[in-house]
Motif scaffolding. Sequence first.
Motif, short mmCIF file in Angstrom:
data_model
loop_
_atom_site.label_atom_id
_atom_site.label_comp_id
_atom_site.label_asym_id
_atom_site.label_seq_id
_atom_site.Cartn_x
_atom_site.Cartn_y
_atom_site.Cartn_z
N GLY A 1 -8.27 -27.70 27.19
CA GLY A 1 -9.60 -27.09 27.36
C GLY A 1 -9.73 -26.48 26.02
N ASP A 2 -11.03 -25.76 26.00
CA ASP A 2 -11.87 -25.11 24.61
C ASP A 2 -11.94 -23.84 25.18
OD1 ASP A 2 -13.56 -28.02 23.58
OD2 ASP A 2 -11.64 -27.53 23.01
N ALA A 3 -11.58 -22.76 24.12
CA ALA A 3 -11.73 -21.33 24.31
C ALA A 3 -12.99 -21.26 23.49
CB ALA A 3 -10.73 -20.67 23.34
N ALA A 4 -13.76 -20.26 23.60
CA ALA A 4 -15.00 -19.80 23.09
C ALA A 4 -14.68 -19.80 21.41
CB ALA A 4 -15.28 -18.13 23.44
N GLY A 5 -15.45 -20.72 20.77
CA GLY A 5 -15.52 -20.57 19.48
C GLY A 5 -14.28 -21.71 19.03
N GLY A 6 -13.62 -22.16 19.67
CA GLY A 6 -12.36 -22.94 19.19
C GLY A 6 -11.51 -23.74 20.20
N PRO A 7 -10.41 -24.26 19.89
CA PRO A 7 -9.55 -24.92 20.87
C PRO A 7 -8.94 -23.74 21.93
CG PRO A 7 -9.20 -25.69 18.65
CD PRO A 7 -10.22 -24.57 18.45
N ALA A 8 -8.86 -23.96 22.90
CA ALA A 8 -8.40 -23.15 23.97
C ALA A 8 -6.88 -23.22 23.78
CB ALA A 8 -8.74 -23.14 25.20
N ARG A 9 -5.94 -22.15 23.91
CA ARG A 9 -4.51 -22.26 23.93
C ARG A 9 -4.37 -21.82 25.61
NH1 ARG A 9 -2.12 -18.41 19.57
NH2 ARG A 9 -0.21 -19.00 20.75
N CYS B 1 -26.87 -14.88 29.47
CA CYS B 1 -26.67 -13.63 29.52
C CYS B 1 -26.06 -12.98 28.19
CB CYS B 1 -25.91 -13.29 30.79
SG CYS B 1 -24.20 -13.96 30.78
N ARG B 2 -25.65 -11.83 28.30
CA ARG B 2 -24.89 -11.04 27.13
C ARG B 2 -23.52 -10.79 27.74
NH1 ARG B 2 -29.61 -7.69 24.74
NH2 ARG B 2 -30.05 -7.43 26.78
N VAL B 3 -22.40 -10.87 26.80
CA VAL B 3 -21.19 -10.35 27.04
C VAL B 3 -20.73 -9.28 25.99
CG1 VAL B 3 -18.80 -10.83 27.40
CG2 VAL B 3 -20.45 -12.38 28.47
N VAL B 4 -20.31 -8.25 26.40
CA VAL B 4 -19.64 -7.34 25.72
C VAL B 4 -17.92 -7.50 25.91
CG1 VAL B 4 -19.20 -4.91 24.95
CG2 VAL B 4 -21.20 -5.35 25.70
N ALA B 5 -17.29 -7.82 24.99
CA ALA B 5 -15.98 -8.19 25.38
C ALA B 5 -14.92 -7.31 24.63
CB ALA B 5 -15.56 -9.74 24.68
N ILE B 6 -14.13 -7.15 25.08
CA ILE B 6 -12.92 -5.94 24.59
C ILE B 6 -11.68 -6.50 24.31
CG2 ILE B 6 -12.24 -3.54 24.79
CD1 ILE B 6 -14.80 -2.93 26.60
N ASP B 7 -10.86 -5.92 23.44
CA ASP B 7 -9.37 -6.31 23.69
C ASP B 7 -8.72 -5.50 22.54
OD1 ASP B 7 -6.81 -7.74 22.98
OD2 ASP B 7 -7.57 -9.27 24.47
N VAL C 1 -17.82 -15.19 18.28
CA VAL C 1 -18.82 -14.34 18.16
C VAL C 1 -20.08 -15.10 17.17
CG1 VAL C 1 -19.54 -12.36 16.79
CG2 VAL C 1 -17.56 -12.48 18.24
N ALA C 2 -19.31 -16.18 16.25
CA ALA C 2 -20.64 -16.52 15.28
C ALA C 2 -20.97 -17.89 16.24
CB ALA C 2 -19.91 -17.34 14.12
N GLN C 3 -20.27 -18.30 17.29
CA GLN C 3 -20.97 -19.62 17.71
C GLN C 3 -22.07 -19.11 18.85
OE1 GLN C 3 -18.06 -21.69 20.04
NE2 GLN C 3 -19.37 -22.67 21.40
N HIS C 4 -21.73 -17.67 19.20
CA HIS C 4 -22.47 -17.23 20.29
C HIS C 4 -23.70 -16.26 19.96
CE1 HIS C 4 -20.80 -19.38 23.70
NE2 HIS C 4 -19.22 -19.26 23.33
N ALA C 5 -23.65 -16.11 18.40
CA ALA C 5 -24.75 -15.26 17.81
C ALA C 5 -24.69 -13.96 18.62
CB ALA C 5 -26.09 -16.04 18.11
N ASP C 6 -26.00 -13.49 19.01
CA ASP C 6 -26.15 -12.04 19.59
C ASP C 6 -25.56 -12.21 21.13
OD1 ASP C 6 -28.14 -13.68 20.59
OD2 ASP C 6 -29.90 -12.02 20.25
N ARG C 7 -25.30 -12.94 21.73
CA ARG C 7 -24.92 -13.18 23.09
C ARG C 7 -23.60 -12.39 23.32
NH1 ARG C 7 -25.21 -18.43 25.80
NH2 ARG C 7 -25.04 -17.41 27.78
N LEU C 8 -22.94 -12.62 22.37
CA LEU C 8 -21.19 -12.19 22.46
C LEU C 8 -21.15 -10.92 21.42
CD1 LEU C 8 -18.39 -12.30 23.67
CD2 LEU C 8 -17.99 -14.00 21.85
N ILE C 9 -20.75 -9.77 21.86
CA ILE C 9 -20.13 -8.82 21.17
C ILE C 9 -18.79 -8.49 21.21
CG2 ILE C 9 -20.63 -6.13 20.56
CD1 ILE C 9 -23.40 -6.43 21.72
#
Length: 350
Positions: free
Chosen positions: A10-18, A59-65, A78-86
């Motif tokens: 599959g694909d991860a957000a913004g690129g290939p999923a691992r 919707c919007r997502v605030v993601a933390i790691d 982040v670039a792919q989803h513009a202001d929807r992903l922080i």
Amino acid sequence: MMAGRGSPTGDAAGGPARHVPVLLAEALEALAPRDGGVYVDGTFGAGGYSRAILAAADCRVVAIDRDPAAIAAGAAAVAQHADRLILVEGRFSRLDEIAVSAGFDAVDGVALDVGVSSMQLDEAQRGFSFTRDGPLDMRMGGDGPSAADIVNSMDEADLARLIFVLGEERRSRAVARAIGRARSTRPIETTGELAEIVARAVGPSRDGRNPATRTFQALRIYVNGELSELAEGLFAAERILRAGGRLVVVTFHSLEDRIVKRFLADRAQATRPSRYMPDLPSAPPTFRLITRGAVTPGEAETEVNRRARSARLRAAERTDAAARPGNATDLGVPDIAVAGAAVHRGKRLQ
């Protein structure tokens, strides 16, 4: 993405999923993303949960790691989803503060996929895996004492207790003695060295697991303060979720699941006045259970992804009652795990 999030497809957000998240469909059903909502993905990893939430609703997502490597790899998402992903580098134990700093006083959902990531396990240099030789590190964020520091510095009796409580290893004393003998000659520096020492002390496993599994689990939990982090993350979710907001937590071993179970069971019922302080009013429930008991992966998922076998999902919906105070020990976090959290924050080794 956290432990057990599966196979390289599959694909991860913004690129290939691992990796593919475990119980993803069940988690989305429980979270119920809606247009206009704001959601916190407290364990971003490779972006699997964030990507799925963003795909499910406008919707919007605030993601933390806490892992800088995950943050760097998430730049494309982040670039792919513009202001929807922080995307924020930080600890999910502070997810309420992070959401407020991002401009949201309340959120509609919190998703936590708890544990070590499949990516971290697969990278020998991170020092999490007993099957891939590398530096004995295990730090998710790269700060604080490493597993090598603990193994080579902790008193043997305390080390045995750590391995017994956090790894549920019955032969913890034998493991600690073997470590003590080995480190008296020279420091233990690699995962391969430690795995061999533990294997000799424990002997063949009856359940087919690598004999080093429980010791490595214990050290990883201690080094990263994982159980205290989980407890504080649950309290933070209670504080930031608006009425009707959903909390979804996926865990991968019994210590984590018991903490989540205890938290939700407590918060799903009203408190009773103390007989010693009868004038204090009772507090209404802060959550309504969505799942009765834990949701587990189906046979098809576990056949594809062996790491999914131990996964447990629990979910609840926030009421309009005020958040309650609490601390990690209230949820059954062992004292040794609380000490581990203190060590990670820079205090003296036990």
